[in-house]
Each structure stands twice: as structure tokens, then as C-alpha cells.
Enzyme design. Sequence first.
Site, mmCIF file in Angstrom:
data_model
loop_
_atom_site.group_PDB
_atom_site.id
_atom_site.type_symbol
_atom_site.label_atom_id
_atom_site.label_comp_id
_atom_site.label_asym_id
_atom_site.label_seq_id
_atom_site.Cartn_x
_atom_site.Cartn_y
_atom_site.Cartn_z
ATOM 1 N N GLY A 1 0.668 1.176 -3.027
ATOM 2 C CA GLY A 1 0.273 0.990 -1.643
ATOM 3 C C GLY A 1 -1.060 0.263 -1.570
ATOM 4 O O GLY A 1 -1.840 0.253 -2.527
ATOM 5 N N CYS A 2 -1.339 -0.348 -0.425
ATOM 6 C CA CYS A 2 -2.571 -1.128 -0.304
ATOM 7 C C CYS A 2 -3.813 -0.239 -0.357
ATOM 8 O O CYS A 2 -4.783 -0.553 -1.072
ATOM 9 C CB CYS A 2 -2.546 -1.963 0.967
ATOM 10 N N TYR A 3 -3.818 0.865 0.374
ATOM 11 C CA TYR A 3 -4.960 1.782 0.297
ATOM 12 C C TYR A 3 -5.141 2.350 -1.113
ATOM 13 O O TYR A 3 -6.261 2.354 -1.638
ATOM 14 C CB TYR A 3 -4.792 2.928 1.290
ATOM 15 N N SER B 1 -6.952 -0.071 -3.446
ATOM 16 C CA SER B 1 -8.409 -0.170 -3.277
ATOM 17 C C SER B 1 -9.114 1.096 -3.741
ATOM 18 O O SER B 1 -10.177 1.029 -4.375
ATOM 19 C CB SER B 1 -8.748 -0.465 -1.817
#
Length: 343
Positions: A145-147, A150
Site C-alpha cells: 500500500g502507498c501509506y 512511506s
Amino acid sequence: MTISVAVSGASGYAGGEVLRLLSNHPDVTIGAITAHSNAGQRLGELAPHLHSLADRMLVETTVQQLRGHDVVFLALPHGHSAEIASQLPAETLVIDAGADHRLESPEAWEKFYGSPHAGSWPYGLPELPGARAKLVGAKRVAVPGCYPTSVQLALVPGFTAGLLEPDDVVVVAATGTSGAGKSAKINLIGSEVMGSMSPYGVGGSHRHTPEMEQGLSAAAGVPVTVSFTPTLAPMSRGILTTATAKVKPGIDEATLRQAWASAYKNEPFVHLLPEGQWPATSSVMGSNHAQIQLAFDPHAGRVIVSAVIDNLTKGTAGGAVQSMNIALGLSENAGLTLEGVAP
């Protein structure tokens, strides 16, 4: 070596970003471009920025359309990838940009997604310890996932080095509206978003939380607890993550900085910025680059790490293409760039 690639969900933001990157990939020929409700339309009507593919027609997302390619990218909503993937040949490299194969725990999947667990695949975040080796030769890859991309990039070096306490990780992250997908939603229209920020998924309810805990726990060797609060920012793309964790007694800022610098010194797409320079989402827009900076707060005994990525590139499509390159033995940076778009 020319690789035939099919992309499902091509009319959405993630699928469109995969196509944008693949259109500049030196080793790829783009085959079937599929969609669901937009099948039968010309791609240029929905994604006019993809000029070289504008006259291609979107076809229905079916196993028959996806078969026969060397690589299949599944850019589908959660719960839709597993059934299709299970019917594709074992020799096909299937890269799932959705959530279906990210979590190792069936209990966590069922709690946050409410459906049967489809199993886990090799995890497409090469910068994690040991992850790159698992991707070499893989035929199934789960894109993070993008979160979680990061957050893990922000904190894994500290946990791998044994510098951080596992019981009090706090993350607040801001994302652009493209993170919510392309479907029309009232809270995402311009008049609602412009000049405003708002939280959502508060109180541990966001579905990316168990994925963050999974990756950080693996790095720490013990269970890590994450309190995660996402926020919506008035921008189309990008993530700014601010992650904090308690530092173990006797650890100073120089030791912390050295751990992050060592972790990323040989990574092509992740960099610790020079001291005093803080990351901004505009610096990585359109690129597969992650920029990181950290500070030590001795009063609170916490490290504060800021990380920025483009949620559609390094956070989704870029990570998918990077994983494909590794799995197939291609140059890891093929089709990808460190350079952002500014202003």
C-alpha cells in the site's frame, strides 16, 4: 528481450500510472489494456495524458484477455485480484497492486477487509531487509500500500538496527486525493478539498495499519504497535509521512542518523537528505523516489522521521515496475526515474 505485459484496471489512477511508466520501458511491449465499467472506450478519452496509447481500446477484464502475456499487472479494488490471479498460469509473473496478497495474517485480513484471506505473496518493497532476494525470479508479487511504503521506509532502519522501542509508534500522514481512487465522491470534489485538510480512518480503523505493523514487526523481531492517522491534503498526488518512535536509552542523534544513512546508501530510489534539508512532496512528484529526513527530540526521547513519496509512483505503480524489473532480472531502474516534476 521483449516482455509482453497486460494491465488490468487501466482506466483507474493506479492502472494508468502503470501504463505511463511502461510506455517508457525499454524492454516492454504493452498488450491487453483492460477495464470493467469503461470497457469499450478509447483510452485517450479517459487518460489523454497517455498520448502513445490514446488510440488503444479498453477491453473487459477477463482471464482470457490477460492470458498469454509474460507479465500481468492487476490494478483492481481489494477482493478482485485473487480470483483472477488463481486462474492465470504459474509461469506468468502476476503483480497485484491491490491489497489481496499483502497481509500474512488471515485474522488481520478478515478483521480489516471482511472476506476470506487469499494468502500472501512476496512483498514488493525491495528496500526492506531481505525483500529484494525474495523478488528475484518470483512469479507472484504483492505491491505494498502507498501509506505502508512511506511508513516502512521511514522507520525500518531504526528497528532493524535495534534503536527503537516497539510499543509506541505514532504516524500521521497526509495524502493527495488520487489515493482514494477515481470514483466520484462528494468529499473529494474541488470545492470540498481546496484550501482544507481533514483526517479520516481515525482510531486504528485504516486498512493499511496491519500492513505497517507487519513490516515493522519483521524488522524489529518483536511485535510493533502503530497508531496511524491519515489526513487528506489539497493536492492531487503525494504522501508526506511523519513517523515517530521512542528511542532506546543511550542512543543519540548521530547513531540514529548513521543507521538510516547505512540502510539507504546503496539504494537507487531512497535517500536520506543532508542535515537541515526537509522533504517536500513536490520534490518527488511523478518519480519513483523517496526522500527522508530525521531529527531526534531528546526532551520526548523520540525520533521524528519525515518521508515523502508520490503515492501513485513509488507508492503503487513505480514499486510494481521496480519489482517486475527485479523479478525478471532486468535493470532495476528501467522505466523509472529519480527526477520529480516542479513546480
